[in-house]
Structure formats: C-alpha cells, structure tokens
Design a protein around this motif. Structure first.
Motif, PDB file in Angstrom:
ATOM      1  N   SER A   1     -38.895  73.052 -39.266  1.00  0.00           N
ATOM      2  CA  SER A   1     -38.012  73.679 -40.256  1.00  0.00           C
ATOM      3  C   SER A   1     -37.469  72.671 -41.274  1.00  0.00           C
ATOM      4  O   SER A   1     -37.026  73.057 -42.354  1.00  0.00           O
ATOM      5  N   ASN A   2     -37.506  71.367 -40.941  1.00  0.00           N
ATOM      6  CA  ASN A   2     -37.051  70.344 -41.901  1.00  0.00           C
ATOM      7  C   ASN A   2     -37.820  70.441 -43.212  1.00  0.00           C
ATOM      8  O   ASN A   2     -37.345  70.017 -44.259  1.00  0.00           O
ATOM      9  N   TRP A   3     -39.053  70.940 -43.127  1.00  0.00           N
ATOM     10  CA  TRP A   3     -39.958  70.917 -44.282  1.00  0.00           C
ATOM     11  C   TRP A   3     -40.104  72.285 -44.950  1.00  0.00           C
ATOM     12  O   TRP A   3     -41.021  72.492 -45.740  1.00  0.00           O
ATOM     13  N   ASP A   4     -39.204  73.232 -44.623  1.00  0.00           N
ATOM     14  CA  ASP A   4     -39.344  74.598 -45.161  1.00  0.00           C
ATOM     15  C   ASP A   4     -39.553  74.632 -46.674  1.00  0.00           C
ATOM     16  O   ASP A   4     -40.424  75.338 -47.179  1.00  0.00           O
ATOM     17  N   GLY A   5     -38.715  73.876 -47.399  1.00  0.00           N
ATOM     18  CA  GLY A   5     -38.795  73.891 -48.868  1.00  0.00           C
ATOM     19  C   GLY A   5     -40.133  73.380 -49.372  1.00  0.00           C
ATOM     20  O   GLY A   5     -40.689  73.892 -50.356  1.00  0.00           O
ATOM     21  N   VAL A   6     -40.673  72.371 -48.686  1.00  0.00           N
ATOM     22  CA  VAL A   6     -41.974  71.800 -49.079  1.00  0.00           C
ATOM     23  C   VAL A   6     -43.089  72.803 -48.783  1.00  0.00           C
ATOM     24  O   VAL A   6     -43.962  73.032 -49.615  1.00  0.00           O
ATOM     25  N   ILE A   7     -43.038  73.428 -47.602  1.00  0.00           N
ATOM     26  CA  ILE A   7     -44.084  74.401 -47.244  1.00  0.00           C
ATOM     27  C   ILE A   7     -44.125  75.517 -48.282  1.00  0.00           C
ATOM     28  O   ILE A   7     -45.181  75.858 -48.810  1.00  0.00           O
TER      29      ILE A   7
ATOM     30  N   GLN B   1     -50.660  75.634 -53.634  1.00  0.00           N
ATOM     31  CA  GLN B   1     -51.718  74.848 -54.297  1.00  0.00           C
ATOM     32  C   GLN B   1     -52.235  73.668 -53.477  1.00  0.00           C
ATOM     33  O   GLN B   1     -53.133  72.960 -53.910  1.00  0.00           O
ATOM     34  N   TYR B   2     -51.665  73.458 -52.309  1.00  0.00           N
ATOM     35  CA  TYR B   2     -52.109  72.379 -51.425  1.00  0.00           C
ATOM     36  C   TYR B   2     -52.276  72.937 -50.016  1.00  0.00           C
ATOM     37  O   TYR B   2     -51.790  74.022 -49.708  1.00  0.00           O
ATOM     38  N   ARG B   3     -52.948  72.167 -49.167  1.00  0.00           N
ATOM     39  CA  ARG B   3     -53.022  72.514 -47.753  1.00  0.00           C
ATOM     40  C   ARG B   3     -51.940  71.701 -47.038  1.00  0.00           C
ATOM     41  O   ARG B   3     -52.029  70.476 -46.943  1.00  0.00           O
TER      42      ARG B   3
ATOM     43  N   GLY C   1     -56.563  73.266 -50.398  1.00  0.00           N
ATOM     44  CA  GLY C   1     -56.550  72.212 -51.415  1.00  0.00           C
ATOM     45  C   GLY C   1     -56.399  70.851 -50.771  1.00  0.00           C
ATOM     46  O   GLY C   1     -56.702  70.672 -49.582  1.00  0.00           O
ATOM     47  N   ASP C   2     -55.920  69.863 -51.552  1.00  0.00           N
ATOM     48  CA  ASP C   2     -55.670  68.525 -51.004  1.00  0.00           C
ATOM     49  C   ASP C   2     -54.717  68.639 -49.818  1.00  0.00           C
ATOM     50  O   ASP C   2     -53.765  69.428 -49.844  1.00  0.00           O
TER      51      ASP C   2
ATOM     52  N   LEU D   1     -43.951  67.016 -57.019  1.00  0.00           N
ATOM     53  CA  LEU D   1     -44.946  67.712 -57.856  1.00  0.00           C
ATOM     54  C   LEU D   1     -45.378  66.835 -59.031  1.00  0.00           C
ATOM     55  O   LEU D   1     -46.566  66.692 -59.327  1.00  0.00           O
ATOM     56  N   ASP D   2     -44.397  66.237 -59.690  1.00  0.00           N
ATOM     57  CA  ASP D   2     -44.681  65.389 -60.852  1.00  0.00           C
ATOM     58  C   ASP D   2     -45.543  64.195 -60.447  1.00  0.00           C
ATOM     59  O   ASP D   2     -46.531  63.851 -61.103  1.00  0.00           O
ATOM     60  N   TRP D   3     -45.184  63.567 -59.329  1.00  0.00           N
ATOM     61  CA  TRP D   3     -45.906  62.365 -58.869  1.00  0.00           C
ATOM     62  C   TRP D   3     -47.338  62.701 -58.439  1.00  0.00           C
ATOM     63  O   TRP D   3     -48.279  61.980 -58.767  1.00  0.00           O
TER      64      TRP D   3
END
Length: 265
Positions: A37-43, A49-51, A23-24, A249-251
């Motif tokens: 690992s700082n970004w685990d929650g985002v990944i 739904q995104y790349r 995706g985007d 997600l909202d933004w």
C-alpha cells in the motif's frame, strides 16, 4: 482492508506480488516496515503506461539465518528470474533502496534506471534502539508517526500493521538481523560503479536518512539528480504522491531506456 486491495495481489511459487500494466518494467522495493500500500499512488498513476511490479519482500518470514540484505538480494534475483523481467527501472524506498543498490552492483546489465527515495546504505537513524519495543502500542504509534512530516499520514491501519509485526518475537529477531546487516553494508565505496541514470527524491524533513545523506548519494553517483520535497519526511511517495509522481514522470521521459533494438533503429 488495505487500499492496495484494489489490485490483485498474486500468490505463486512462494511469492506475493503485484504485477499491473504493460510497458517498461518499474520494479518497486519497499522498506523495513513497508507494504504494498506504500506505493498506491505510483501504481495508480504509472500502471496505465508502465508495467508496475512489486514483490513483498520476506523480511519477517525468511529463516533467521538468511535474514540479511544478502538474503533479500537473493530473493529479488529469484523473483526477477521467475517473472522473467529485464531492462529494469528499479525504485527503492528506505531499506528497499539499499537492496536495490546491492542488486544493481551484482547485475549492472539488468538495471537501466534507478530511483532512490529515503534510501539506507550510507547512514540512517535506527528505528529507535536495537530491539523494537514490544507490546507498547503508544510507542509503536509514535515511531511510525516519526517517519512522516505530518503524523496524520500514520493511519491507525498502518500503526496496527507495524504493531502486529513487532508483537512477534521471531519477526523482531529478523528485523534486528536485517537492520544490523544494513549497517554492515555501507555502499559508499561502490557507488562510483553505478552509471545508469539515477533519480534521488528526498524529503527535506527526513529524520531517518537526513538531507545530507541525499547530497552524499548525489555526489557519489555520477549520473544522478536530486530533488527535495518540502514538508516531507521518509516516504515521499506516501506523503506527497502527486509531487513524487510528477518528478518521476518527468525524469522517466527524459531518460528513455536504451535497448539494442532502439539503438539500431
């Protein structure tokens, strides 16, 4: 073993990176002592739904003469070209936000949306003195805890990682070089050039880039919106991943990327 081990960390052509989902493109840039690992929650949340693409920036390993924000921007340029990325949503934490801003100034056509969280570029308190104190585990533990509202977020694994980095003289030299480069690269005069939708997510208790820094980014970037997270310091995506992801997600839903194809549709 870091929790990011659940994702494939690819190693090719001198790059180490994660590239998950479709995706985007969300291109994530970590900070000075940051890690994948700082970004685990985002990944986890966004790769459905995104790349989600995260390069490991060569902060500690680049030749010392290249150890600067300009050197890191050049690295991101090479990486983006190597992975053939376009229409980027650029997310940067701390130093990563600063690198993201400099990249956006140079390549306004490549960046469609921008998110800054605890970004340097206007002002930041240093990591405590110009040269990180080597050899003192307690000191490093205290400095790492200082970047979080809740010191428990500073796990032993995280402290060990930073301690190992600061135990190496060449790595410390690079850190000092890059920190000095960040101080030289004040972006205030250029922020008016940014006209893509920009989201600012800030810890209300950030001690390194305090809340007034967020207000200043908000004032100087015309198409920006600012959200604070309470009981949160310098890394909102680590301390409050659910709230961070909810805001993001909202933004993203409210600011779809305008490409030529969907403009004509």
């Amino acid at each position: 073993m870091s929790s990011s081990a659940t994702y494939v960390v690819r190693e090719e052509e001198g790059f180490r990176y994660i590239d998950e989902g479709q995706g985007d493109v969300l291109l994530l840039l970590h900070g000075l002592f940051g890690a994948l690992s700082n970004w685990d929650g985002v990944i986890r949340t966004f790769s459905t739904q995104y790349r989600v693409v995260i390069p490991v920036m060569p902060i500690y390993d680049m030749p010392m003469r290249e150890a600067s924000l300009e050197g890191l921007v050049a690295f991101i340029e090479k990486f983006v070209a190597y992975r053939n990325l376009t229409d980027l949503t650029l997310l940067g934490n701390s130093l990563g936000g600063h690198v993201g801003l400099l990249y956006t100034f140079k390549h306004p056509d490549m960046v469609k949306r921008l998110l800054l969280t605890g970004s340097s570029g206007l002002f930041e308190n240093s990591m405590g003195g110009s040269f990180p104190k080597r050899g003192s585990y307690d000191y490093i533990a205290e400095r790492v805890a200082y970047t979080f509202y809740d010191p428990k977020v500073a796990t032993k694994e995280l402290i060990d990682e930073v301690f190992e980095i600061t135990s190496s003289i060449p790595k410390c030299m690079n850190i000092v070089q890059i920190a000095k480069s960040a101080q030289r690269n004040n972006v205030a005069k250029d922020l008016h050039k940014i006209d893509v939708p920009t989201l600012l997510i800030w810890g209300l208790n950030d001690t390194i880039t305090p809340p007034e820094v967020a207000h200043e980014f908000n004032r100087l970037i015309k198409n920006s919106e600012l959200h604070f997270i309470d009981k949160c310091c310098h890394a909102p995506m680590m301390e409050h991943p659910e709230r961070f992801n909810e805001l993001l997600l909202d933004w993203l839903a409210r600011h779809p990327i305008q490409t030529e194809e969907n403009a004509l549709a």
